[in-house]
Design a protein around this motif. Sequence first.
Motif, PDB file in Angstrom:
ATOM      1  N   LEU A 199       0.830  -1.206   0.000  1.00 23.81           N
ATOM      2  CA  LEU A 199       0.000   0.000   0.000  1.00 23.81           C
ATOM      3  C   LEU A 199       0.865   1.258   0.000  1.00 23.81           C
ATOM      4  O   LEU A 199       0.567   2.235  -0.693  1.00 23.81           O
ATOM      5  CB  LEU A 199      -0.930   0.000   1.222  1.00 23.81           C
ATOM      6  N   LEU A 200       1.951   1.236   0.775  1.00 17.82           N
ATOM      7  CA  LEU A 200       2.849   2.390   0.829  1.00 17.82           C
ATOM      8  C   LEU A 200       3.503   2.645  -0.523  1.00 17.82           C
ATOM      9  O   LEU A 200       3.543   3.785  -1.005  1.00 17.82           O
ATOM     10  CB  LEU A 200       3.924   2.170   1.899  1.00 17.82           C
ATOM     11  N   SER A 201       4.007   1.582  -1.153  1.00 15.98           N
ATOM     12  CA  SER A 201       4.669   1.761  -2.452  1.00 15.98           C
ATOM     13  C   SER A 201       3.685   2.247  -3.506  1.00 15.98           C
ATOM     14  O   SER A 201       4.010   3.103  -4.338  1.00 15.98           O
ATOM     15  CB  SER A 201       5.328   0.454  -2.901  1.00 15.98           C
ATOM     16  N   SER A 202       2.454   1.733  -3.471  1.00 12.48           N
ATOM     17  CA  SER A 202       1.427   2.170  -4.417  1.00 12.48           C
ATOM     18  C   SER A 202       1.117   3.651  -4.233  1.00 12.48           C
ATOM     19  O   SER A 202       1.018   4.409  -5.206  1.00 12.48           O
ATOM     20  CB  SER A 202       0.161   1.335  -4.223  1.00 12.48           C
ATOM     21  N   ALA A 203       0.983   4.077  -2.974  1.00 17.13           N
ATOM     22  CA  ALA A 203       0.677   5.482  -2.689  1.00 17.13           C
ATOM     23  C   ALA A 203       1.820   6.395  -3.121  1.00 17.13           C
ATOM     24  O   ALA A 203       1.592   7.485  -3.664  1.00 17.13           O
ATOM     25  CB  ALA A 203       0.393   5.659  -1.195  1.00 17.13           C
ATOM     26  N   LEU A 204       3.057   5.963  -2.898  1.00 16.60           N
ATOM     27  CA  LEU A 204       4.222   6.760  -3.296  1.00 16.60           C
ATOM     28  C   LEU A 204       4.228   7.020  -4.799  1.00 16.60           C
ATOM     29  O   LEU A 204       4.428   8.150  -5.256  1.00 16.60           O
ATOM     30  CB  LEU A 204       5.514   6.035  -2.903  1.00 16.60           C
ATOM     31  N   VAL A 205       4.006   5.954  -5.563  1.00 15.05           N
ATOM     32  CA  VAL A 205       4.050   6.068  -7.024  1.00 15.05           C
ATOM     33  C   VAL A 205       2.931   6.968  -7.527  1.00 15.05           C
ATOM     34  O   VAL A 205       3.145   7.855  -8.363  1.00 15.05           O
ATOM     35  CB  VAL A 205       3.960   4.673  -7.670  1.00 15.05           C
ATOM     36  N   LEU A 206       1.723   6.765  -7.002  1.00 20.07           N
ATOM     37  CA  LEU A 206       0.572   7.484  -7.535  1.00 20.07           C
ATOM     38  C   LEU A 206       0.616   8.971  -7.197  1.00 20.07           C
ATOM     39  O   LEU A 206       0.362   9.822  -8.054  1.00 20.07           O
ATOM     40  CB  LEU A 206      -0.727   6.864  -7.015  1.00 20.07           C
ATOM     41  N   TYR A 207       0.957   9.305  -5.945  1.00 22.78           N
ATOM     42  CA  TYR A 207       0.972  10.731  -5.607  1.00 22.78           C
ATOM     43  C   TYR A 207       2.090  11.443  -6.366  1.00 22.78           C
ATOM     44  O   TYR A 207       1.940  12.610  -6.761  1.00 22.78           O
ATOM     45  CB  TYR A 207       1.099  10.934  -4.090  1.00 22.78           C
ATOM     46  N   SER A 208       3.208  10.741  -6.610  1.00 25.27           N
ATOM     47  CA  SER A 208       4.318  11.356  -7.336  1.00 25.27           C
ATOM     48  C   SER A 208       3.914  11.684  -8.764  1.00 25.27           C
ATOM     49  O   SER A 208       4.247  12.753  -9.294  1.00 25.27           O
ATOM     50  CB  SER A 208       5.528  10.416  -7.346  1.00 25.27           C
ATOM     51  N   ARG A 209       3.208  10.768  -9.387  1.00 29.27           N
ATOM     52  CA  ARG A 209       2.711  11.012 -10.747  1.00 29.27           C
ATOM     53  C   ARG A 209       1.777  12.217 -10.761  1.00 29.27           C
ATOM     54  O   ARG A 209       1.856  13.081 -11.643  1.00 29.27           O
ATOM     55  CB  ARG A 209       1.992   9.749 -11.234  1.00 29.27           C
ATOM     56  N   ASP A 210       0.893  12.295  -9.768  1.00 37.27           N
ATOM     57  CA  ASP A 210      -0.051  13.413  -9.704  1.00 37.27           C
ATOM     58  C   ASP A 210       0.650  14.743  -9.451  1.00 37.27           C
ATOM     59  O   ASP A 210       0.268  15.772 -10.015  1.00 37.27           O
ATOM     60  CB  ASP A 210      -1.086  13.156  -8.602  1.00 37.27           C
ATOM     61  N   ILE A 211       1.662  14.722  -8.582  1.00 36.97           N
ATOM     62  CA  ILE A 211       2.408  15.948  -8.300  1.00 36.97           C
ATOM     63  C   ILE A 211       3.088  16.449  -9.572  1.00 36.97           C
ATOM     64  O   ILE A 211       3.088  17.650  -9.877  1.00 36.97           O
ATOM     65  CB  ILE A 211       3.451  15.702  -7.184  1.00 36.97           C
ATOM     66  N   PHE A 212       3.657  15.526 -10.342  1.00 36.60           N
ATOM     67  CA  PHE A 212       4.324  15.928 -11.584  1.00 36.60           C
ATOM     68  C   PHE A 212       3.323  16.520 -12.569  1.00 36.60           C
ATOM     69  O   PHE A 212       3.569  17.572 -13.167  1.00 36.60           O
ATOM     70  CB  PHE A 212       5.030  14.726 -12.211  1.00 36.60           C
ATOM     71  N   VAL A 213       2.178  15.845 -12.741  1.00 40.15           N
ATOM     72  CA  VAL A 213       1.176  16.314 -13.702  1.00 40.15           C
ATOM     73  C   VAL A 213       0.577  17.651 -13.266  1.00 40.15           C
ATOM     74  O   VAL A 213       0.246  18.497 -14.099  1.00 40.15           O
ATOM     75  CB  VAL A 213       0.071  15.250 -13.886  1.00 40.15           C
ATOM     76  N   ALA A 214       0.457  17.867 -11.950  1.00 35.05           N
ATOM     77  CA  ALA A 214      -0.140  19.112 -11.450  1.00 35.05           C
ATOM     78  C   ALA A 214       0.832  20.283 -11.493  1.00 35.05           C
ATOM     79  O   ALA A 214       0.449  21.405 -11.847  1.00 35.05           O
ATOM     80  CB  ALA A 214      -0.643  18.908 -10.018  1.00 35.05           C
TER      81      ALA A 214
END
Length: 396
Positions: free
Chosen positions: A215-230
């Motif tokens: 769950l931690l690794s999944s959250a890390l990857v997803l929020y990072s992608r969103d931060i980059f796109v935002a």
Amino acid sequence: MALLIRIYAIIFGMETMLYMTRPVISLLGTQLGASTFDIGLLTASYAFLPVIFAIYLGKMTDRIGDKIPNIAGVIGMMIGMFLPYVWPSLTALYISQMIIGISRIMVTISLQNMVGRIAAPAQRDQYYGWLSMSVALGGVFGPIIGGYIAHNTSYVHTFFISVLVGIIPFLLSWFIPDQRGERSLPALNHSKSNNPDAGGGSFSLLRSTTLRKALLSSALVLYSRDIFVAYFPLLGAEWGMSDIGIGWIIAIQSMAMVAVRLFLSPLTKRYSREVVLIGSILIAGIAFMFVPLTTPFILMAVISTAMGLGLGCGQPLSMTTIFNASPPDRTGEVLGLRLSTNRLSQVVAPLFFGFIGASAGIASVFYLSGIFLIGGALLTRTSSSEVEEHSKTSGL
């Protein structure tokens, strides 16, 4: 195989629709007077409702099947996309993002659950890899299409065209079966008699160390992608990059995410799943820290590629681990727990980084996010005894 193709086509259409507008949201928000912190708040609003309802929606999917939540989610996303077109304002963007966020969760849980039920245990890495590849392909075409539409018409027209794209997944959603209950193919060696979490509440599932770290690794990857796109569109705009150029940089990252998933199966066979996962997150973290230092387009494309290669492994590997660790009659609930955790990170991170960006500049967002990724990768390391214990309980 025909069902899998329909599932992948639906998720590809939804992600194309979504990523046509995701980079545009920051630019439209800025045009409407939003500050850097407001952009963080706007990004967080997308994940707010899923934090509250994702687990419930997962339980609902286990109970009523995958088809109805999927159709409802597609319709909700189309409504959310249409709102900024007819009412271009910051208020409409906030409402739109909340509708899109909860609707996308319904589609995601339904399709991930269906893929997990279709696949035999040995096929899950491959099938989830293809699912993630469909997501990434939507992330390739969406920003490019959205960038050209925004450049040649306006930001709000991008939302309208995305609604038209959504018609295809809407039609395809009527041709998927209404699956429910336990996995249709032989799966893991879980049962209520030997699984202490089978009858407990959702958060009792977190007793599993393997599940917590996945769950931690999944959250890390997803929020990072969103931060980059935002935030990259704002950084690119500061550099004088065009809407088309910004769209291409985000698309290049998605292309790299697609490319690495083609080699995911041989990578996990040659190395362990843990080694691939930790290594990929470390690569993404290092790439994040180089973003503010690479203003030329070509260098930024190289960094975006490295970041995509890193982030591309995280989602399919964490999905497989999470599905394998779940009780057979609670797969939707566990996937809902995963998405709830992901969305919590997508609420907290944009607010935090929005504050940091407003205080110390947009570049600081990328430096700090890189540090978090590197630190998080080290936290997800699993000891050999934990791996052995998971293998015994999962039957793998």
